[in-house]
Structures are given as C-alpha cells and as structure tokens.
Design a protein around this motif. Structure first.
Motif, PDB file in Angstrom:
ATOM      1  N   ALA A 102       0.828  -1.206   0.000  1.00  0.00           N
ATOM      2  CA  ALA A 102       0.000   0.000   0.000  1.00  0.00           C
ATOM      3  C   ALA A 102       0.868   1.264   0.000  1.00  0.00           C
ATOM      4  O   ALA A 102       0.472   2.289  -0.544  1.00  0.00           O
ATOM      5  N   SER A 103       2.055   1.179   0.573  1.00  0.00           N
ATOM      6  CA  SER A 103       2.951   2.340   0.602  1.00  0.00           C
ATOM      7  C   SER A 103       3.825   2.425  -0.651  1.00  0.00           C
ATOM      8  O   SER A 103       4.668   3.305  -0.756  1.00  0.00           O
ATOM      9  N   GLY A 104       3.652   1.497  -1.602  1.00  0.00           N
ATOM     10  CA  GLY A 104       4.390   1.550  -2.857  1.00  0.00           C
ATOM     11  C   GLY A 104       5.677   0.739  -2.884  1.00  0.00           C
ATOM     12  O   GLY A 104       6.390   0.732  -3.882  1.00  0.00           O
ATOM     13  N   LEU A 105       5.988   0.034  -1.800  1.00  0.00           N
ATOM     14  CA  LEU A 105       7.207  -0.769  -1.741  1.00  0.00           C
ATOM     15  C   LEU A 105       7.080  -1.957  -2.689  1.00  0.00           C
ATOM     16  O   LEU A 105       6.151  -2.758  -2.581  1.00  0.00           O
ATOM     17  N   ARG A 106       8.023  -2.057  -3.642  1.00  0.00           N
ATOM     18  CA  ARG A 106       8.027  -3.186  -4.572  1.00  0.00           C
ATOM     19  C   ARG A 106       8.671  -4.394  -3.901  1.00  0.00           C
ATOM     20  O   ARG A 106       9.612  -4.248  -3.127  1.00  0.00           O
ATOM     21  N   ARG A 107       8.187  -5.573  -4.239  1.00  0.00           N
ATOM     22  CA  ARG A 107       8.692  -6.814  -3.647  1.00  0.00           C
ATOM     23  C   ARG A 107       8.406  -7.964  -4.590  1.00  0.00           C
ATOM     24  O   ARG A 107       7.624  -7.847  -5.523  1.00  0.00           O
ATOM     25  N   SER A 108       9.049  -9.081  -4.328  1.00  0.00           N
ATOM     26  CA  SER A 108       8.773 -10.300  -5.088  1.00  0.00           C
ATOM     27  C   SER A 108       8.898 -11.479  -4.139  1.00  0.00           C
ATOM     28  O   SER A 108       9.562 -11.392  -3.112  1.00  0.00           O
TER      29      SER A 108
END
Length: 177
Positions: A102-108
């Motif tokens: 929700a805060s825009g942090l990209r992850r995989s």
C-alpha cells in the motif's frame, strides 16, 4: 546469529509494511511484509474446468472425469482434483507478493514449501473463498531476503475445503534492499 534475547529462528514482526526492524531512520530496514498481512481471493470452478484441469496434470481419477462414477461413489457431482484448488491456493501467494505494498514498496516472492490438507471435496459452481495471513517474517542474509511464513484456508460457505501453511522467500529490488 540471533540478536540477544531472540532464539534462533524466532520471527521478527513489523507493525506494518516498511516499518524499520532495527536502526535509526537513516539506516532503517524496509520489510516486504508484515505479520497479520492478509489477502483473499474468490474463485468458482466450473463443470467444464474440472476434467480439463485434471487431464492437464495427468490426474486420471474418474471422480474428476465421469459423473456416473462420482455419483456412484457418493459425491453429488464431479469433484475437482486436489491439485486444482491447491495450485490456485499456492499461486495466489506469488501474485500477492508481486504487487507493491500500500505504501508503494516493490517486492517479489517465491515459494519455498507448502503443506496443504484437503478437508472436503470441491464441487463445481460454488463460490470458494481463499485466504492467506502472514504469521512470521525473519531476515535471511544468506538468501538476501526474508523467510515469510503464512497460514491459510479455502472455504465454500461454512465448509472448510482445505487448510495450509506456506513458506516464501520475499525480496526487495536490489536498490531497496
């Protein structure tokens, strides 16, 4: 090595995604998931999809292909192969963690292991609600990521169809880690 006061393998928990786990604001560590983070999916498997999927995974059990056999065995219709709902259940973890927080942090994320228990037959044309919840997360420097543990289930109405646990490796893009 575990920090003082924490047993090896004990999970760190963050209040919400992006919460620093340690350090000051200038050295804050971003975390790709939070204990308590939950995600859901509603699916409906059709009569036509059951035998097509079973055939695609070489599951030739007649309960997935022949209505007369399924009825004679005491089922009210064809039942889905366990691999059908199980694969949707596992795949939703990869789909969820491929999206930014929700805060825009990209992850995989990639799955490391799943334990799935089948609790009831899955019939065609019923709404199935699947849910996963993050239960633990711990930094694993040797894998350049976080070992993330989840618990989940799938239900149709009040009926528990399956339950499971999962372990994923979550990572942040190289610039963010």
């Amino acid at each position: 090595m575990s920090p003082p006061g924490r047993a090896k393998g004990e999970y760190r928990s963050a209040k919400h995604e992006g919460t620093p786990v340690s350090g000051t604001a200038s050295t804050a560590v971003q975390v790709p998931a939070a204990v308590g983070e939950s995600f859901t999916l509603r699916v409906r498997i059709t009569d036509d999809e059951i035998p097509v999927f079973a055939k695609s995974v070489h599951d030739h059990n007649p309960l997935h292909h022949d209505l007369a056999t399924a009825l004679a065995a005491g089922y009210r219709g064809l039942i889905a192969s366990g691999t059908q709902l199980g694969s949707i259940f596992m795949a939703m973890t990869a789909t969820h963690f491929a999206k930014p927080t929700a805060s825009g942090l990209r992850r995989s994320g990639v799955g490391m292991g799943f334990d799935i228990r089948f609790r009831a037959p899955v019939y065609a044309n019923e709404d199935i609600d699947l849910r996963w919840t993050v239960t633990g997360i711990e930094r694993k420097d040797s894998l350049n990521g976080w070992i993330t543990r989840l618990e989940g289930d799938a239900r149709s109405g009040d009926a528990l169809l399956l339950s499971g646990t999962g372990t994923l490796l979550l990572r942040l893009p190289k610039a963010a880690s």
